[in-house]
Design an enzyme around this catalytic site. Structure first.
Site, PDB file in Angstrom:
ATOM      1  N   HIS E  68       0.832  -1.202   0.000  1.00 39.23           N
ATOM      2  CA  HIS E  68       0.000   0.000   0.000  1.00 39.23           C
ATOM      3  C   HIS E  68       0.868   1.254   0.000  1.00 39.23           C
ATOM      4  O   HIS E  68       0.641   2.189  -0.758  1.00 39.23           O
ATOM      5  CB  HIS E  68      -0.894   0.028   1.245  1.00 39.23           C
ATOM      6  CG  HIS E  68      -1.917  -1.055   1.310  1.00 39.23           C
ATOM      7  ND1 HIS E  68      -2.186  -1.751   2.462  1.00 39.23           N
ATOM      8  CD2 HIS E  68      -2.738  -1.570   0.363  1.00 39.23           C
ATOM      9  CE1 HIS E  68      -3.140  -2.639   2.231  1.00 39.23           C
ATOM     10  NE2 HIS E  68      -3.483  -2.556   0.961  1.00 39.23           N
ATOM     11  N   LYS E  92     -17.210  -6.954   6.383  1.00 41.63           N
ATOM     12  CA  LYS E  92     -16.083  -7.881   6.266  1.00 41.63           C
ATOM     13  C   LYS E  92     -15.429  -8.207   7.603  1.00 41.63           C
ATOM     14  O   LYS E  92     -14.424  -8.900   7.653  1.00 41.63           O
ATOM     15  CB  LYS E  92     -15.016  -7.267   5.347  1.00 41.63           C
ATOM     16  CG  LYS E  92     -15.325  -7.365   3.873  1.00 41.63           C
ATOM     17  CD  LYS E  92     -14.066  -7.053   3.080  1.00 41.63           C
ATOM     18  CE  LYS E  92     -14.333  -7.029   1.585  1.00 41.63           C
ATOM     19  NZ  LYS E  92     -13.169  -6.491   0.863  1.00 41.63           N
ATOM     20  N   ARG E 141      -2.066  -6.087  -8.752  1.00 45.13           N
ATOM     21  CA  ARG E 141      -1.063  -7.113  -8.502  1.00 45.13           C
ATOM     22  C   ARG E 141      -1.119  -8.226  -9.541  1.00 45.13           C
ATOM     23  O   ARG E 141      -0.227  -8.404 -10.329  1.00 45.13           O
ATOM     24  CB  ARG E 141      -1.257  -7.704  -7.103  1.00 45.13           C
ATOM     25  CG  ARG E 141      -0.655  -6.791  -6.044  1.00 45.13           C
ATOM     26  CD  ARG E 141      -1.082  -7.232  -4.695  1.00 45.13           C
ATOM     27  NE  ARG E 141      -2.527  -7.539  -4.684  1.00 45.13           N
ATOM     28  CZ  ARG E 141      -3.250  -7.716  -3.605  1.00 45.13           C
ATOM     29  NH1 ARG E 141      -2.697  -7.617  -2.443  1.00 45.13           N
ATOM     30  NH2 ARG E 141      -4.530  -7.983  -3.680  1.00 45.13           N
ATOM     31  N   SER E 179      -3.126  -7.836   2.655  1.00 41.96           N
ATOM     32  CA  SER E 179      -3.398  -7.713   4.092  1.00 41.96           C
ATOM     33  C   SER E 179      -3.843  -9.058   4.650  1.00 41.96           C
ATOM     34  O   SER E 179      -3.471  -9.441   5.763  1.00 41.96           O
ATOM     35  CB  SER E 179      -4.492  -6.665   4.319  1.00 41.96           C
ATOM     36  OG  SER E 179      -4.024  -5.382   3.984  1.00 41.96           O
TER      37      SER E 179
END
Lengths: 211, 211, 211, 211, 211, 211
Positions: E68, E92, E141, E179
């Site tokens: 990040h 979440k 990514r 993460s």
């Protein structure tokens, strides 16, 4: 490309000793283990650190499928020892308990002399380290698989540079197989005999009656 | 799953004989662990059956890049012998001749004891068969790579069921590397020192002056 | 490649009988059903086994989106009958109940003569079998979609070789659409009028007030 | 969802007329063509506009592979007529001439009653239009395929909104197959008998001797 | 391509006024804002509407990773102002509370003059609108990432045509980072010091002791 | 998150000077340039190094399509200056000469005040450096695109760490568009008016008559 073995080597017991001595000399001299071919005889010195190679095949195996078995058999041909490592994965709430999953694998591999099953908790790379494995084996199916596996493999390499991950392809008829789909089909009453070994099919049926 | 080490083993020559005897005893008793063929000839931890495992790493290597070298080094840790097999590929009109490509690889691997370079023409699986290799090694970079590699691997398996293809990941900093891009950058006058070994850089510069 | 209709055919009632007789003769002679065109009139013999083709379009439809509708309309042009099959999917905890989802679809397709809605529980291939459908229709959006759909389709083929899965492309403006995103936007107070039919929008608003 | 057939229908010739009359009445009343099942006999009224559905399966077919044949057979079960449309593709310098490619397909489909072969030059959508086809059929293999096929399909839709493209999956054992790979293997002396029909294998061998 | 600055411009205060006047004249004449270079000094008129460009970098940041941070630093070089926007994402069940996540970001960006952190609830496009941001920044990514990001970006564009989404590439050594993986490794007792800033590592350890 | 502008600022000329002074003070004090909003007026100090941001949009543009134009317009909203950089690409044997391609772009962008066209030969990163651009802009369409673009971007970053590549999404209706497909359709006599600007359509028709 030839690798000079250092002159003719006598056959028989003395030839063997001679070979040993030469190899030891090389071993002490250079950074690598030098295997060689001699008059048709391939020789890989047993004191080379790379002799015994172990691959770890980790997964949830909830439950073992024919696709898993296919990868295990392929890996068993390439490594001296293959360890099927059942990940605890409590977070994912597996259908079968850790012990059940281990037993289902154990039943399937009992005739494969260089395959064993084990369970592990914690980081995969630490387990591989503890077992002194050289490689992590992963089966690849499709693109989404590939992406995730790639990510995992890079992460594992960051955590332990020594451990290599290799990817193997299951038979193309198992391309579609996943434990998740097998469980879903079994739950809906479908026939899974083409997807899992017979003893897993029995265990699935029993487990789903329980639940 | 434990493998009984059979008690302490003395060091020195007698210890070695003791190991041999033990191994032979095991071999005769059980189906596995480290057997050997006798007078038949393969000889791994000299007494083991799966003895000498050879991986073939095929490609055009036009020219060798640091990404290729990275895969070679990783494979050399997992196999007893790695053969870098330069494909002729006349159809693709390579920049370097077959011999030049072989020489560039040879210079790069000279300190790796269990790696050799060779060239082949014709079908890869036939070459692997001729060399009695157990596995084809391929480096994976990205998704498009993966798709094509997968297709090739399945095709090769159809042509020769015995040969396994395994995929390895180069270091992530080489993700972007390809011989094609290296040649294009060199052609446009860019600096390729980060992408290829020094002797390849020199060869590229010389070749591009010629052309 | 031309298909000789067997000479001129009279128009009117007698011509029709003549056509029938010819077709029957052909039908009895050959292994397939031979449709033909005559003076601008397309004729497909009703006794051909392949006449009535039904496609099943399965999904959760929680709720129906404009992307689903687009696929339904496209399939309705290619099949004699299209069945929108709402999967129960209790495990996924849908926002709308099975009956609500069926009703939302029913409202949307009421003017399409060859489309109906149904609900099913259990294995999709068994449902398709029960309905005597020829094909499963799936809409494709993106790569990840594609992978999963491919896997499902291969699994379904394993379970029932007879049923074919075909993939159709929604309009490219619906590429981004998914029921999940629509629900999320509605929950956050966004305007979903461009993504679902008006009656679904109303139902979503009401449902989210309830919850 | 039931479609009331409007009461019992007599069997025999009069029953047939009765059915016709009913269907005509329905046809005139509603916007769609209503097929129905009567006492086990499926009936699709021949005057329904959607009756005769033709799919075009375009490609280079240089040469036809078992993967192509598999898709043709699957499409033939879903459409009344399938046209295998050999694209001229002069730009790609095909190994076989247009006529050779057409003949190789023709030999392979001679026993399939509702499949024909044709050649076309120019835009695919214009050819589909000329043939009054309803759908373009494309076989999907892998992700890279999917991407390109998707792009083509969207382009074709832009050029002619009426024509639908549908994607079908070949058998998973043909996942790896492509005409290009088959030609390469044949060129290198490999055995392609598992990849193409026998007459294509013969033609390939003869052609490669010529070249 | 040169942009004539309209003759020599005096240096000093008067030169500055002259430049201003000229720019204003141009501004009034043409539809766009014309920046120019003058004797090595780049000048972008502050009254141009496009002057102040703000990018929003949204995410869960549960917790902030080095990946990040890498994207933030890259975006900060391209935009006048970057807002790291922590999404509430109660659904979440994040490990860290909204306030904790904001604080972890705040600590990491305190030395970046044109980066700030904020939290938002509701639709992203509405937040971007409220902040009068010009662009949403997303890090890419892998392929699966790409697909999802593409879908989100198209959805956001549908919801607000004005807001552009741009994608940036993190350093390739962060390709594997997420993460989720960081949390999993930390939970299993692994060392995450290579993946997150030191203060995040401390916070992770403390948080996991609490849980 | 607010950035205190340092107390009330008078309006009018003196207020302007006051703002300037404050900004200069901040500039000298801190490592970054602090833009601010004052009473509705956004102010970005012109002496900030980051003021004038230029993006390079490289490509073959053989020829320019509506998809390219869409990306140009989106980039022009985010950057002070956008340079459409036509790559020479002699190796690819473009249909249009470098000068023709530049002219076709020039005609299309003449009303966009902050967009210019240029041609370059050699390495892209060197061109970007010479132009002192901050970013390379690339349009993304599909996965295969993504992979290649990613590879290129990483390569460019290796060659010049300073230059950032950002990816933008064209309108979804241009997802299918590529110069290659446009040329192929035009060659086959298809209508490309939906895919390219009118003047490109004219040029294509003329060029194809010549060839």
């Amino acid at each position: 490309m030839e690798r000079d073995p250092g002159g003719p080597v006598r056959s028989g017991r003395n030839g063997f000793r001679q070979l040993l001595r030469r190899q030891i000399a090389r071993q002490q001299a250079g950074p690598f283990c030098n295997p060689f071919d001699q008059s048709g005889v391939r020789w890989h010195p047993p004191w080379c650190g790379q002799t015994m190679r172990m691959a770890i095949y980790p997964g949830s195996f909830d439950p073992l499928t024919n696709g898993h078995l296919d990868v295990i058999q392929r890996a068993a041909k390439l490594f001296d020892q293959v360890v099927v490592a059942v990940a605890l994965n409590e977070g994912k709430k597996p259908l079968f308990s850790k012990d059940e999953r281990v037993r289902l694998v154990a039943d399937a591999i009992q005739d494969m002399g260089n395959v064993e099953v084990d369970a592990f908790d914690g980081l995969l790379v630490e387990y591989v380290d503890k077992r002194e494995g050289q490689a992590i084996v992963r089966g690849l199916r499709a693109v989404s698989d590939f992406e995730f596996e790639f990510q995992l493999a890079l992460m594992n390499r960051k955590l332990n540079e020594r451990v290599e991950t290799i990817f193997m392809m299951p038979k193309e008829t198992y391309t579609f197989l996943s434990s998740r789909l097998v469980k879903e089909i079994a739950r809906l009453g479908g026939d899974v005999s083409a997807f899992v070994p017979p003893h897993v099919q029995v265990a699935l049926a029993r487990k789903l009656r329980e639940v």
